[in-house]
Design an enzyme around this catalytic site. Sequence first.
Site, PDB file in Angstrom:
ATOM      1  N   TYR A 170      11.864 -20.035 -17.679  1.00 47.29           N
ATOM      2  CA  TYR A 170      11.272 -20.406 -18.959  1.00 47.29           C
ATOM      3  C   TYR A 170      12.100 -21.544 -19.580  1.00 47.29           C
ATOM      4  CZ  TYR A 170       8.596 -16.080 -18.394  1.00 47.29           C
ATOM      5  OH  TYR A 170       7.769 -15.105 -17.918  1.00 47.29           O
ATOM      6  N   ALA A 663      -3.053   5.320  -5.186  1.00 47.98           N
ATOM      7  CA  ALA A 663      -2.608   6.383  -6.093  1.00 47.98           C
ATOM      8  C   ALA A 663      -2.873   6.000  -7.543  1.00 47.98           C
ATOM      9  CB  ALA A 663      -1.129   6.657  -5.868  1.00 47.98           C
TER      10      ALA A 663
HETATM   11  P1  FAD Z   1      -4.451  13.073  -0.835  1.00 40.46           P
HETATM   12  O1  FAD Z   1      -3.135  12.498  -1.165  1.00 40.46           O
HETATM   13  O2  FAD Z   1      -5.007  12.790   0.496  1.00 40.46           O
HETATM   14  O3  FAD Z   1      -4.352  14.659  -1.047  1.00 40.46           O
HETATM   15  C1  FAD Z   1      -5.353  15.547  -0.654  1.00 40.46           C
HETATM   16  C2  FAD Z   1      -4.784  16.953  -0.515  1.00 40.46           C
HETATM   17  O4  FAD Z   1      -5.844  17.859  -0.315  1.00 40.46           O
HETATM   18  C3  FAD Z   1      -3.849  17.142   0.670  1.00 40.46           C
HETATM   19  O5  FAD Z   1      -2.610  17.667   0.232  1.00 40.46           O
HETATM   20  C4  FAD Z   1      -4.589  18.111   1.590  1.00 40.46           C
HETATM   21  O6  FAD Z   1      -3.702  18.999   2.259  1.00 40.46           O
HETATM   22  C5  FAD Z   1      -5.439  18.866   0.599  1.00 40.46           C
HETATM   23  N1  FAD Z   1      -6.661  19.484   1.160  1.00 40.46           N
HETATM   24  C6  FAD Z   1      -7.682  18.865   1.819  1.00 40.46           C
HETATM   25  N2  FAD Z   1      -8.643  19.770   2.113  1.00 40.46           N
HETATM   26  C7  FAD Z   1      -8.233  20.964   1.618  1.00 40.46           C
HETATM   27  C8  FAD Z   1      -8.811  22.267   1.593  1.00 40.46           C
HETATM   28  N3  FAD Z   1     -10.008  22.556   2.069  1.00 40.46           N
HETATM   29  N4  FAD Z   1      -8.093  23.268   1.018  1.00 40.46           N
HETATM   30  C9  FAD Z   1      -6.872  23.033   0.481  1.00 40.46           C
HETATM   31  N5  FAD Z   1      -6.299  21.806   0.481  1.00 40.46           N
HETATM   32  C10 FAD Z   1      -6.970  20.791   1.028  1.00 40.46           C
HETATM   33  N6  FAD Z   1      -0.903   4.410  -2.832  1.00 40.46           N
HETATM   34  C11 FAD Z   1      -0.393   3.633  -3.764  1.00 40.46           C
HETATM   35  O7  FAD Z   1      -0.974   3.506  -4.833  1.00 40.46           O
HETATM   36  N7  FAD Z   1       0.784   2.972  -3.581  1.00 40.46           N
HETATM   37  C12 FAD Z   1       1.477   3.076  -2.437  1.00 40.46           C
HETATM   38  O8  FAD Z   1       2.528   2.447  -2.301  1.00 40.46           O
HETATM   39  C13 FAD Z   1       0.966   3.890  -1.428  1.00 40.46           C
HETATM   40  N8  FAD Z   1       1.606   4.006  -0.263  1.00 40.46           N
HETATM   41  C14 FAD Z   1       1.088   4.793   0.710  1.00 40.46           C
HETATM   42  C15 FAD Z   1       1.762   4.893   1.907  1.00 40.46           C
HETATM   43  C16 FAD Z   1       1.262   5.689   2.920  1.00 40.46           C
HETATM   44  C17 FAD Z   1       1.999   5.759   4.215  1.00 40.46           C
HETATM   45  C18 FAD Z   1       0.062   6.416   2.717  1.00 40.46           C
HETATM   46  C19 FAD Z   1      -0.475   7.305   3.794  1.00 40.46           C
HETATM   47  C20 FAD Z   1      -0.621   6.315   1.523  1.00 40.46           C
HETATM   48  C21 FAD Z   1      -0.118   5.485   0.519  1.00 40.46           C
HETATM   49  N9  FAD Z   1      -0.782   5.326  -0.690  1.00 40.46           N
HETATM   50  C22 FAD Z   1      -0.254   4.550  -1.662  1.00 40.46           C
HETATM   51  C23 FAD Z   1      -2.106   5.933  -0.919  1.00 40.46           C
HETATM   52  C24 FAD Z   1      -2.021   7.191  -1.785  1.00 40.46           C
HETATM   53  O9  FAD Z   1      -1.072   8.066  -1.254  1.00 40.46           O
HETATM   54  C25 FAD Z   1      -3.401   7.823  -1.841  1.00 40.46           C
HETATM   55  O10 FAD Z   1      -4.287   6.935  -2.464  1.00 40.46           O
HETATM   56  C26 FAD Z   1      -3.373   9.130  -2.641  1.00 40.46           C
HETATM   57  O11 FAD Z   1      -2.507  10.043  -2.025  1.00 40.46           O
HETATM   58  C27 FAD Z   1      -4.754   9.756  -2.738  1.00 40.46           C
HETATM   59  O12 FAD Z   1      -4.623  10.914  -3.487  1.00 40.46           O
HETATM   60  P2  FAD Z   1      -5.601  12.161  -3.358  1.00 40.46           P
HETATM   61  O13 FAD Z   1      -4.996  13.201  -4.221  1.00 40.46           O
HETATM   62  O14 FAD Z   1      -6.981  11.739  -3.632  1.00 40.46           O
HETATM   63  O15 FAD Z   1      -5.568  12.613  -1.842  1.00 40.46           O
END
Ligand code: FAD
Length: 677
Positions: A170, A663
């Site tokens: 800046y 996330a």
């Molecule tokens: P999930 O995290 O997939 O959670 C779903 C849960 O539901 C799981 O624990 C599963 O066991 C459970 N489940 C499913 N079916 C059942 C059932 N019938 N009964 C009981 N439990 C069940 N996002 C970011 O914003 N920034 C990042 O830097 C980032 N880095 C990432 C790095 C990696 C390696 C990965 C894999 C993902 C990353 N993400 C990141 C993405 C982020 O983690 C996801 O967008 C987020 O976790 C999605 O959240 P969710 O709760 O919808 O699903």
Amino acid sequence: MTGTSSYPHLFEPLDLGFTTIKNRALMGSMHTGLEEAPGGFGRMAAYYAERAQGGVGMIITGGFGPNHESGGLAKLETDEEVTQHRMITSAVHDAAPDAKICMQILHMGPLAWTDECLAPSPVRSRVGMFAPQEMSEEVIEKQLKDFENCAVQAREAGYDGVEVIGSAGYLLSTFLVEKTNQRTDQWGGSYENRMRFPLEVMRRIRAAVGNDFILVFRIAAMDMLQGGMSWDEVVTLAKKMEEVGVNIISTHFVWHEAAVPTIATMVPRAAFAGVTGRLRKELSIPTITSNRINMPDTAEEVLARGDADIVSMARPMLADAELVNKAATGRADEINTCIACNQACLDHTFAGKEVSCLVNPRACHETQLSYDAAVTPKSIAVVGAGPAGLNYATIAAQRGHKVTLIDASDEIGGQFNLAKQIPGKEEFYETLRYFGRMIELHGIDLRLKTRATAEMLKDGGYDEIVIATGIEPRVPDLEGIDHPMVKTYIDVIQGKAEVGRRVAIMGAGGIGFDVAELISHKGKSAALDIDIFAKEWGIDFEHHPRGGVTGIEPVVEKADREVTLLQRKATPVGRGLGKTTGWTHRLTMRRRDVKMINGVEYLRINDAGLHVMIGNEPQVLDVDTVIVCAGQTPLRELYDELDGSGMSVHLVGGAFEASELDAKRAINQASYLAAAI
Ligand code: FAD
Ligand code: NAP
Ligand code: SF4
């Protein structure tokens, strides 16, 4: 020990002679986008007041310009603007009469968002929108008067002081560095002349506001520029600032155009505090350090080592407005920690969007998203303890609902349990610690190792069912996709699949890059070791050459493996990554010799390797491992089974929409839904 006694340095008042700051925790300056938004001052008042109530000793607002040409953004110049600013100062002082609030005066110089932007010389910044106009004597004098006026108006508006930013590329900093100051008059040439403008700004402000007004100067203690400021120049400037009446020197570590990450999650905690510590020894006024200090124990260590008098935490205050009070009352384990992702804060700023926080969507939305006590408490089943389900469960339970949280896995976290294993993403452990504590605190009935079924939910007597079951990895429809050399990213990250020496990664989104980071990296994570981080980014903390980086070649350790990262799109590989962090990932991959190829058509996989078409040219990539990182699809069988059953069922997170899910979106959606139930 609990509370303040655990952090004796953090909670020690700081006497400035004419006033006292009640503790050493500062909320550092961050532009929020509310400065320019309609109704933004009312929203900023609520946002800052919540942080003041949360115990912080002093707040420094996002930057406001002293005139139009300084930024093209929000400013404090006129009496009408003073009235707007009073909304902020009175809200903060009403919320916490012993908290201080200073306004940052930001003259963006060549980085201003207007073609009237100014600089000592007409040198366009690599990250500037316009070529700046060279400042004439008259223009220099006008700017000095405008700085003075702005500080006087800040006092009039009820601020306890001002911070003037003299770093980051800046205006003030461009006077200091030869590359951007090529003048031959009294404002350029010798270092004495190059310091003249910043010193004159502070001298005039002090003369105009009197001695009982806090004056902070933000200095580029290590600007990370090849040929940037030398250590002697930094010390000389800081000492001169002391002479002209500055009360506090705040250290900053980068110009926006520099190619060194200083706040991303891969930067070790408090990596730059040692530089502040060296400067502190040269001065008799207090110093502020900053960058990647996100928890009270890190802040306490920095202060106890004598590296600074005050610790600035900007993003951590977005993540948790109550950080300081939680530390003071022995509740550090309840802090919602900033994971330094930049996804909802700086990435938004640089895209011209309002700021918020990935882990706390209320940040900057305090008047729009509130978690009021539920009028009619309900019994709610949340299926899936990933970020979406965890956030929903926490907020619903905090509001008084009775929540049962069910997950098939043996731990909470969903995909965050994969993310936390990527070198440079260790902060994700903190989010899981936070949610673990929230589950205890709010009495959530957590049922792990339990796969929810439609029958179980129908028989559970729940009023509401929330399906947060996340995603499943997409399996491309490709000949040979079931070949033994093909592995999923889940198995690779969990260490369940062996990875060979010649690897192709199909898909170059966030997960493709994370997997490439994991398998191309060698040794300890740089995020956990300042020496490794410094080596990887070519910083010499010990000898402090000009800018901290001049003449230092980055030295990168890499795994003994050839890695190729592929995508079908014709756009440059990695373009979709975060605005403020994507370049660090792309640069790291290049330094590790990871090949990045776009415009790829996948043909088949067989013993010979991965057959592709690149620019109408069929090729066989002679690899022994193919890792599939080809996006995800929603996992919502359970929802489909329950839909139409007469039960009240909601979808959230990846289960709702997997495309481009991250996330930030999962947590944001869960927060708004849980606030409304
Ligand atoms: P999930 O995290 O997939 O959670 C779903 C849960 O539901 C799981 O624990 C599963 O066991 C459970 N489940 C499913 N079916 C059942 C059932 N019938 N009964 C009981 N439990 C069940 N996002 C970011 O914003 N920034 C990042 O830097 C980032 N880095 C990432 C790095 C990696 C390696 C990965 C894999 C993902 C990353 N993400 C990141 C993405 C982020 O983690 C996801 O967008 C987020 O976790 C999605 O959240 P969710 O709760 O919808 O699903
Ligand atoms: P993504 O970002 O959507 O990337 C998926 C990749 O797979 C793309 O490169 C896509 O590019 C490719 N692809 C899609 N369909 C395919 C098919 N049928 N066959 C072959 N390739 C295909 O998703 P992700 O990498 O799985 O990440 C998931 C989410 O987590 C994302 O939203 C991401 O933002 C988030 N995340 C963020 C970070 C971060 O640091 N911010 C890190 C990790 C994850 P082409 O179609 O061009 O090949
Ligand atoms: Fe921290 Fe990420 Fe929130 Fe920004 S969005 S404050 S970096 S957790």
